[in-house]
Design a protein around this motif. Structure first.
Motif, PDB file in Angstrom:
ATOM      1  N   HIS A 496       0.816  -1.217   0.000  1.00 20.06           N
ATOM      2  CA  HIS A 496       0.000   0.000   0.000  1.00 20.06           C
ATOM      3  C   HIS A 496       0.849   1.266   0.000  1.00 20.06           C
ATOM      4  O   HIS A 496       0.310   2.374   0.015  1.00 20.06           O
ATOM      5  CB  HIS A 496      -0.924   0.009   1.216  1.00 20.06           C
ATOM      6  CG  HIS A 496      -0.218   0.163   2.528  1.00 20.06           C
ATOM      7  ND1 HIS A 496       0.433  -0.877   3.148  1.00 20.06           N
ATOM      8  CD2 HIS A 496      -0.048   1.248   3.334  1.00 20.06           C
ATOM      9  CE1 HIS A 496       0.966  -0.442   4.285  1.00 20.06           C
ATOM     10  NE2 HIS A 496       0.689   0.836   4.424  1.00 20.06           N
ATOM     11  N   GLY A 497       2.179   1.115  -0.052  1.00 15.52           N
ATOM     12  CA  GLY A 497       3.072   2.258  -0.126  1.00 15.52           C
ATOM     13  C   GLY A 497       3.655   2.684   1.205  1.00 15.52           C
ATOM     14  O   GLY A 497       4.596   3.473   1.251  1.00 15.52           O
ATOM     15  N   GLY A 498       3.079   2.201   2.312  1.00 22.82           N
ATOM     16  CA  GLY A 498       3.635   2.516   3.621  1.00 22.82           C
ATOM     17  C   GLY A 498       4.996   1.884   3.805  1.00 22.82           C
ATOM     18  O   GLY A 498       5.316   0.838   3.231  1.00 22.82           O
ATOM     19  N   MET A 499       5.831   2.519   4.637  1.00 22.36           N
ATOM     20  CA  MET A 499       7.221   2.081   4.777  1.00 22.36           C
ATOM     21  C   MET A 499       7.376   0.934   5.761  1.00 22.36           C
ATOM     22  O   MET A 499       6.830   0.961   6.865  1.00 22.36           O
ATOM     23  CB  MET A 499       8.086   3.268   5.212  1.00 22.36           C
ATOM     24  CG  MET A 499       8.279   4.309   4.126  1.00 22.36           C
ATOM     25  SD  MET A 499       9.137   5.789   4.708  1.00 22.36           S
ATOM     26  CE  MET A 499      10.719   5.120   5.222  1.00 22.36           C
ATOM     27  N   ASP A 661       4.181   6.833   3.491  1.00 20.73           N
ATOM     28  CA  ASP A 661       5.011   6.505   2.329  1.00 20.73           C
ATOM     29  C   ASP A 661       6.266   7.374   2.337  1.00 20.73           C
ATOM     30  O   ASP A 661       6.343   8.362   3.074  1.00 20.73           O
ATOM     31  CB  ASP A 661       4.217   6.676   1.026  1.00 20.73           C
ATOM     32  CG  ASP A 661       3.805   8.104   0.745  1.00 20.73           C
ATOM     33  OD1 ASP A 661       4.688   8.985   0.673  1.00 20.73           O
ATOM     34  OD2 ASP A 661       2.592   8.353   0.584  1.00 20.73           O
ATOM     35  N   PRO A 662       7.278   7.039   1.530  1.00 19.14           N
ATOM     36  CA  PRO A 662       8.534   7.813   1.543  1.00 19.14           C
ATOM     37  C   PRO A 662       8.354   9.280   1.182  1.00 19.14           C
ATOM     38  O   PRO A 662       9.113  10.134   1.661  1.00 19.14           O
ATOM     39  CB  PRO A 662       9.399   7.091   0.507  1.00 19.14           C
ATOM     40  CG  PRO A 662       8.854   5.702   0.446  1.00 19.14           C
ATOM     41  CD  PRO A 662       7.381   5.845   0.670  1.00 19.14           C
ATOM     42  N   PHE A 669      13.448  11.760  -2.418  1.00 20.01           N
ATOM     43  CA  PHE A 669      14.610  11.562  -3.303  1.00 20.01           C
ATOM     44  C   PHE A 669      15.001  10.092  -3.406  1.00 20.01           C
ATOM     45  O   PHE A 669      15.747   9.707  -4.317  1.00 20.01           O
ATOM     46  CB  PHE A 669      15.799  12.390  -2.800  1.00 20.01           C
ATOM     47  CG  PHE A 669      16.373  11.919  -1.492  1.00 20.01           C
ATOM     48  CD1 PHE A 669      17.412  11.006  -1.452  1.00 20.01           C
ATOM     49  CD2 PHE A 669      15.870  12.401  -0.289  1.00 20.01           C
ATOM     50  CE1 PHE A 669      17.944  10.576  -0.249  1.00 20.01           C
ATOM     51  CE2 PHE A 669      16.384  11.983   0.919  1.00 20.01           C
ATOM     52  CZ  PHE A 669      17.430  11.068   0.949  1.00 20.01           C
ATOM     53  N   THR A 670      14.528   9.257  -2.497  1.00 26.90           N
ATOM     54  CA  THR A 670      14.867   7.827  -2.545  1.00 26.90           C
ATOM     55  C   THR A 670      13.916   7.041  -3.428  1.00 26.90           C
ATOM     56  O   THR A 670      14.049   5.825  -3.553  1.00 26.90           O
ATOM     57  CB  THR A 670      14.831   7.216  -1.126  1.00 26.90           C
ATOM     58  OG1 THR A 670      13.488   7.279  -0.627  1.00 26.90           O
ATOM     59  CG2 THR A 670      15.762   7.942  -0.183  1.00 26.90           C
ATOM     60  N   VAL A 671      12.940   7.732  -4.043  1.00 28.22           N
ATOM     61  CA  VAL A 671      11.946   7.042  -4.880  1.00 28.22           C
ATOM     62  C   VAL A 671      12.027   7.618  -6.283  1.00 28.22           C
ATOM     63  O   VAL A 671      11.225   8.496  -6.663  1.00 28.22           O
ATOM     64  CB  VAL A 671      10.520   7.203  -4.303  1.00 28.22           C
ATOM     65  CG1 VAL A 671       9.543   6.281  -5.044  1.00 28.22           C
ATOM     66  CG2 VAL A 671      10.502   6.914  -2.812  1.00 28.22           C
ATOM     67  N   PRO A 672      12.986   7.187  -7.098  1.00 26.24           N
ATOM     68  CA  PRO A 672      13.140   7.762  -8.450  1.00 26.24           C
ATOM     69  C   PRO A 672      11.977   7.376  -9.355  1.00 26.24           C
ATOM     70  O   PRO A 672      11.546   6.224  -9.389  1.00 26.24           O
ATOM     71  CB  PRO A 672      14.454   7.141  -8.933  1.00 26.24           C
ATOM     72  CG  PRO A 672      14.599   5.868  -8.156  1.00 26.24           C
ATOM     73  CD  PRO A 672      13.987   6.141  -6.814  1.00 26.24           C
ATOM     74  N   GLN A 673      11.468   8.349 -10.086  1.00 29.83           N
ATOM     75  CA  GLN A 673      10.382   8.078 -11.024  1.00 29.83           C
ATOM     76  C   GLN A 673      10.882   7.326 -12.254  1.00 29.83           C
ATOM     77  O   GLN A 673      10.098   6.706 -12.966  1.00 29.83           O
ATOM     78  CB  GLN A 673       9.719   9.398 -11.451  1.00 29.83           C
ATOM     79  CG  GLN A 673       8.922  10.061 -10.335  1.00 29.83           C
ATOM     80  CD  GLN A 673       8.280  11.355 -10.787  1.00 29.83           C
ATOM     81  OE1 GLN A 673       8.929  12.394 -10.847  1.00 29.83           O
ATOM     82  NE2 GLN A 673       7.002  11.299 -11.129  1.00 29.83           N
ATOM     83  N   LYS A 674      12.194   7.367 -12.480  1.00 28.49           N
ATOM     84  CA  LYS A 674      12.748   6.750 -13.686  1.00 28.49           C
ATOM     85  C   LYS A 674      13.041   5.265 -13.537  1.00 28.49           C
ATOM     86  O   LYS A 674      13.462   4.628 -14.494  1.00 28.49           O
ATOM     87  CB  LYS A 674      14.038   7.477 -14.092  1.00 28.49           C
ATOM     88  CG  LYS A 674      13.813   8.926 -14.516  1.00 28.49           C
ATOM     89  CD  LYS A 674      15.116   9.581 -14.949  1.00 28.49           C
ATOM     90  CE  LYS A 674      14.899  11.016 -15.395  1.00 28.49           C
ATOM     91  NZ  LYS A 674      16.179  11.668 -15.805  1.00 28.49           N
ATOM     92  N   LYS A 687       0.667   6.594  -7.229  1.00 30.41           N
ATOM     93  CA  LYS A 687      -0.676   7.144  -7.088  1.00 30.41           C
ATOM     94  C   LYS A 687      -0.698   8.215  -6.000  1.00 30.41           C
ATOM     95  O   LYS A 687      -1.315   9.275  -6.153  1.00 30.41           O
ATOM     96  CB  LYS A 687      -1.655   6.025  -6.746  1.00 30.41           C
ATOM     97  CG  LYS A 687      -3.110   6.463  -6.699  1.00 30.41           C
ATOM     98  CD  LYS A 687      -4.034   5.271  -6.440  1.00 30.41           C
ATOM     99  CE  LYS A 687      -5.493   5.718  -6.401  1.00 30.41           C
ATOM    100  NZ  LYS A 687      -6.406   4.563  -6.151  1.00 30.41           N
ATOM    101  N   ARG A 688       0.023   7.959  -4.921  1.00 29.26           N
ATOM    102  CA  ARG A 688       0.109   8.952  -3.841  1.00 29.26           C
ATOM    103  C   ARG A 688       0.882  10.186  -4.301  1.00 29.26           C
ATOM    104  O   ARG A 688       0.579  11.309  -3.906  1.00 29.26           O
ATOM    105  CB  ARG A 688       0.804   8.331  -2.627  1.00 29.26           C
ATOM    106  CG  ARG A 688      -0.016   7.280  -1.900  1.00 29.26           C
ATOM    107  CD  ARG A 688       0.766   6.751  -0.705  1.00 29.26           C
ATOM    108  NE  ARG A 688       0.050   5.738   0.048  1.00 29.26           N
ATOM    109  CZ  ARG A 688       0.075   5.637   1.371  1.00 29.26           C
ATOM    110  NH1 ARG A 688       0.775   6.511   2.087  1.00 29.26           N
ATOM    111  NH2 ARG A 688      -0.574   4.685   1.997  1.00 29.26           N
TER     112      ARG A 688
END
Length: 783
Positions: A496-499, A661-662, A669-674, A687-688
Motif C-alpha cells: 500500500h506504499g507505507g514504509m 510513504d517515503p 529523493f529515494t523514490v526515483p520516477q525513472k 498514485k500517492r
C-alpha cells in the motif's frame, strides 16, 4: 512429527482463548547460532532440527543416566570430541551459563563424551533432521561458529528445535527452565494458593510462570521495619511518584518502593514485558460481585500465608501482579486480557533489603486473566553472589521466540563511562555520558568529533546469483546502478506504499549485498518476500556478528587516518567518497579487520566502523586514543536525536511508520520516477505522488517550550497534522520540529499552532520552514 508442527514457524496458529499455539506435547526452542542448549529427553520422544536461515551445522552430545556418552540413544555415532560445544560454552552468555551449570549440578563432563554433527554449511531453510529417542538421555546441542571477518558473509545462524513428547507432561508437571545457579529456596506455588518466604538483602528472587498465561501476585515487606513494629510493604502510588511514570505501556518499573520511599526490590530480568502494577490482588468482593460466592482469592490466600508475621490481614492487597495483562486506554479505562507469558517466562528481582515476601498462583478462572486455565507458579531464590545481567524480554515478532536484551561488544567501554542506559531494539544503549551530558556531546559533534555505539542496527547478508534481481523488486532505488563498494540509502515499502523501514544497502560484490536497517521489520519482510519466489538467494542475519560505532564530526577523518590502514586498490580515509565503503585493519597487517563506511546520522562529516564484537573494545580504544588530541567524546542517543533533527534526518516510529510513504516521510529523493522495473509498493506510491494528502514539514516554534511527538497541529479549531519530532537547537537558538500536515497547509511561511493540554488552553505558534534546518546544502557532510 505432524505437518502442523513443522510449518508452525511459517504459518503459526492464531492464539485463541485458553489454547496454545503448538499442538499438545510439542515444545519449540531456538538454538542460537554460536550458542548451546540442553534438554532432558525420554524414550519415545522425537527431536526435529531445522535451520532458520541455512548454512549452519549442529553438534550433539548425549549423556546416559550414569554419565557415559550415549549418542546411540539418538541414533547417532560419535565422531570426535564436542569441540564446537566446548567453544560455545566458553561464552559469557546466559545460555552458556545455564548449560554449564546444568552439567555441573549433574556432575557431567562435556569433555569426556563424543559428539556427532548434523546439518552443515550446505543446509537450507526447511531442511529437517529427525532424531528418535530410544532411551532417556540428557542431550546437549551446539551451533558451532567461528568469528566472522567483517567483509565475509558467513554469520552463524539459528536452528529451530521441536521436541515432540511421547508422554506429554501434565500442566502441573511442566518442565522448568534450567537454573543458572544453585537456588537457596525452590518453592512450588500450587494452583489457587499463596506461600510466604524470607529473602536476604542482595539475593535474587525469580518468579516463574511454569506453564504460561498464569498470573502471580507478589508482596514484599521490609523485614527490619517489621521488627520495629512497622508494616512497610510495596506501594504503587509511591513507586509511580518516585519513578516518574504511570503504567500506560508494557514493562516494569526499575525499582519498587514502600510508602516511606525505601526501595525494596529492583527488576533485573523480565522475559514478558506486560504486567500490572496498579491494581489490587484479586479479592472476595470481586468474585461476589460476579456472583461467585466463596470463590478462592489471592487476598484471603495472602492473609493465610502471612498470618505468622506481624503484618495483619486486609480486604485487598496492593501487589505487583506479575503476568497480569492490564493496561490503561486513551479514555482512562483499565482493561485486561490473557497474559503474554509463555511456559518458563519469568521475572527476576534483587532484594534491596531483608524482606518478607508472598507469592500467589492466582485462582481467577472466571475471566481471561489466567488464560481460562489455572496452573502453577514457581519461586527460586538465588544467593547474592550469583551473576545475572540486567535484561528484558524481546521478541522479533509476536510469535517469535524470546530473546533477552543484549550488550554490544562496546559495552565494556561505554558502561565504564555511564550508568544512564536504556533499551533500544533489544540492546542496552547509553542515553548520555557522565560528566558531560547531551548538550556537551552535541557541541563535540558539531565542532570536533564523537564516537557512538550503533550496534543495534539490524544487519542481513543477501547473497546468491539472484540477489540483485530480488532486491530490485524490494527497495525503491535502482539496484542495478549500485556499484561494488557503493551504498544506497533507501526505504522498502509494503504494497500500500507505507514504509517497512529505511536503511542502507551495501554492495560487497557482484552478487553479494548487506542490508543495514533500523528495525527487525525489514529482516522479517525480506524473508517473507523471498519465500514467495524461486530466486537463488541466501538471507543470513548478521546482527550478532557485526557491531559498529559511528565516528562523526569535522575532525573524524583526521582521527581515522591515523589508525585505519587499507590494502592496495581499496580507498583510504582521505579517498573514501560519500556513501562508499572500504575495508582495512587497525594495528597493521595482522590487526583488527574492519569495514569503514562514509555514512552517518548527524549532518556532519562522518564514518561508521564495523567489526566483530570480540574486536569492539580494541576498536573503541584505538579511536579514543587517536581522537584524544582532537577532544573526541563518547556520544549518546539523547544528543543523536538533537543533531539528526537539525540535519533533517527522519527516524522510524516517530517521523514515519507503516502508514507513511517515503514521499510523506520527507525522503522522496529515494523514490526515483525513472526506475522502470516494478517493486513492492510502486503503484501505490506513484498514485500517492500524483494525489498527495500529507507532507512532512519543518517548523520554527516561538518560545523555548518544546512540543512532544504526537502533539496536534492546528489551524484555528481544525487539526491539520501532528508533530513527529522536536528539539531546542543550541546552535541555531531556535525550537524546531518536524510535523506531518495536510498539504493544504504545508507551504513555506504558513502559520500553524501546536496544541498542548486540551489543544485549546495552551498553544505554541509555529511557522512552516524548509528543512534540513542545519547546513541545508549538506556541505559539511561532503567535506
Amino acid at each position: 512429527m505432524s505437518e502442523t508442527v513443522l510449518t508452525s514457524p511459517a504459518r503459526p496458529k492464531l492464539f485463541v482463548p485458553g489454547q496454545s499455539s503448538l499442538a499438545p506435547g510439542v515444545e519449540r526452542y531456538v538454538l542460537k547460532g554460536g550458542g548451546t542448549a540442553v534438554f532432558e529427553l525420554d524414550k519415545g520422544d522425537r527431536v526435529e532440527l531445522s535451520p532458520l536461515e541455512g548454512g549452519q551445522g549442529v553438534e550433539i552430545a548425549a549423556f546416559a543416566p550414569g554419565g557415559k556418552s550415549d549418542l546411540e540413544a539418538l541414533g547417532l555415532k560419535g565422531r570426535g570430541k564436542p569441540t564446537g560445544i566446548q567453544r560455545a560454552l566458553g561464552a559469557d552468555s546466559e545460555d552458556a551459563q545455564r548449560v554449564r551449570f546444568g552439567l555441573f549440578r549433574r556432575g557431567l563432563d562435556i569433555g569426556g563424551v563424543k559428539a556427532a554433527s548434523v546439518l552443515g554449511p550446505d543446509c537450507v531453510p526447511g531442511d529437517v533432521v529427525s532424531l528418535d529417542v530410544e532411551r532417556s538421555v540428557l542431550a546437549v546441542f551446539g551451533a558451532p561458529a567461528e568469528p566472522m571477518i567483517v567483509w565475509e558473509q558467513t554469520p552463524a545462524t539459528d536452528i529451530l528445535v521441536f521436541i515432540l513428547r511421547a508422554n506429554p507432561r501434565l500442566l502441573n508437571e511442566a518442565k522448568l527452565p534450567e537454573p543458572i545457579a544453585e537456588p537457596r529456596l525452590d518453592i512450588r506455588i500450587n494452583i489457587s494458593s499463596a506461600e510466604s518466604f524470607e529473602v536476604h538483602e542482595g539475593e535474587y528472587i525469580q518468579i516463574i510462570d511454569v506453564a504460561g498465561r498464569q498470573c502471580s501476585d507478589f508482596l514484599a515487606f521490609n523485614r527490619r521495619a517489621l521488627d520495629r513494629g512497622e508494616v512497610l510493604g510495596l506501594d504503587s502510588t509511591t513507586t509511580r511518584s518516585m519513578i516518574g511514570a504511570a503504567y500506560p505501556k508494557p514493562g516494569l518499573y526499575s525499582k519498587f518502593f514502600d510508602r516511606d520511599r525505601n526501595p525494596l526490590v529492583e527488576i533485573v530480568q523480565d522475559t514478558v514485558g506486560r504486567h500490572d502494577t496498579f491494581n489490587l490482588a484479586c479479592t472476595t468482593r470481586y468474585y461476589e460481585d460476579m456472583g461467585y460466592f466463596g470463590h478462592p482469592n489471592c487476598t484471603d490466600n495472602f492473609n493465610d500465608a502471612l498470618k505468622d508475621y506481624p503484618i495483619g490481614s486486609y480486604k485487598g492487597w496492593p501487589a505487583i501482579n506479575f503476568f497480569f495483562n492490564t493496561n490503561v486506554d486513551c479514555h482512562n479505562n483499565i482493561w485486561s486480557d490473557e497474559p503474554w507469558s509463555r511456559p518458563g517466562d519469568y521475572v527476576m528481582m534483587r532484594a534491596l533489603t531483608d524482606l518478607v515476601c508472598g507469592t500467589s498462583s492466582c485462582p481467577s478462572d472466571i475471566d481471561a486473566s489466567n488464560g481460562w486455565n489455572l496452573t502453577e507458579i514457581h519461586v527460586r531464590v538465588y544467593p547474592k553472589d550469583t551473576s545475572f545481567k540486567r535484561s528484558i524480554g524481546y521478541r522479533m515478532a509476536p510469535d517469535a521466540p524470546l530473546q533477552l536484551t543484549r550488550e554490544s561488544g562496546f559495552h565494556p567501554r561505554t558502561s565504564a563511562l555511564t550508568r544512564n542506559f536504556g533499551e533500544y531494539r533489544n540492546f542496552w544503549v547509553p542515553h548520555c555520558y557522565s560528566n558531560a551530558g547531551a548538550i556537551d556531546e552535541y557541541w563535540a559533534c558539531r565542532e570536533g568529533a564523537v564516537i557512538m555505539d550503533l550496534s543495534p542496527l539490524r544487519k542481513m547478508e543477501v547473497l546468491g546469483p539472484d540477489a540483485e534481481q530480488f532486491l530490485q523488486g524490494i527497495i525503491t532505488r535502482d539496484v542495478r546502478k549500485l556499484a561494488v563498494g557503493q551504498i544506497y540509502y533507501t526505504p522498502m515499502c509494503y504494497e500500500h506504499g507505507g514504509m517497512v523501514d529505511d536503511g542502507t544497502l551495501f554492495r560487497l560484490a557482484e552478487n553479494n549485498f548487506r542490508w543495514i536497517g533500523g528495525d527487525d521489520a525489514s529482516l522479517i519482510w525480506l524473508k517473507e518476500q523471498l519465500a514467495k519466489t524461486n530466486y537463488k538467494v541466501n538471507l543470513k542475519t548478521a546482527t550478532s556478528e557485526l557491531n559498529n560505532v559511528a565516528v562523526q564530526g569535522p575532525k573524524s577523518r583526521e582521527i581515522l587516518q591515523k589508525i585505519i590502514e587499507t590494502p592496495p586498490g581499496r580507498p583510504t580515509m582521505q579517498e573514501l567518497g560519500l556513501f562508499r565503503f572500504t575495508i582495512g585493519r587497525i594495528g597493521g597487517v595482522a590487526g583488527i579487520p574492519v569495514l569503514v563506511s562514509r555514512t552517518g546520522y548527524t549532518g556532519e562529516l562522518g564514518f561508521e566502523i564495523f567489526c566483530h564484537p570480540k574486536d569492539a573494545p580494541g576498536v573503541w580504544d584505538a579511536v579514543m586514543a587517536a581522537g584524544e588530541p582532537f577532544g573526541i567524546q563518547p556520544f549518546g542517543f539523547d544528543a543523536l536525536d538533537m543533531v539528526r533533527i537539525e540535519a533533517g534526518l527522519v527516524f522510524g516510529g516517530h517521523d514515519f511508520d507503516s502508514t507513511t510513504d517515503p514521499l510523506e516521510a520527507g525522503i522522496g529523493f529515494t523514490v526515483p520516477q525513472k526506475k522502470e522495473e516494478d517493486y513492492i509498493g510502486k503503484a501505490a506510491i506513484e498514485k500517492r505522488r500524483a494525489n498527495p494528502l500529507r507532507k512532512l514539514v519543518g517548523l520554527e516554534i516561538q518560545g523555548n517550550e518544546k512540543p512532544a511527538h504526537g502533539d496536534p497541529v492546528f489551524v484555528g479549531r481544525a487539526q491539520v497534522g501532528a508533530v513527529t519530532s522536536a528539539m531546542r537547537s543550541p546552535l541555531l537558538k531556535k525550537t524546531l520540529a518536524f510535523a506531518r500536515v495536510d498539504v493544504t497547509h504545508s507551504a513555506t511561511g504558513t502559520a500553524l499552532e501546536i496544541g498542548r493540554l486540551d489543544g485549546l488552553q495552551k498553544r505554541f505558534k509555529a511557522t512552516v520552514v524548509p528543512f534540513p534546518f542545519y547546513d541545508p546544502e549538506k556541505k559539511r557532510v561532503k567535506m
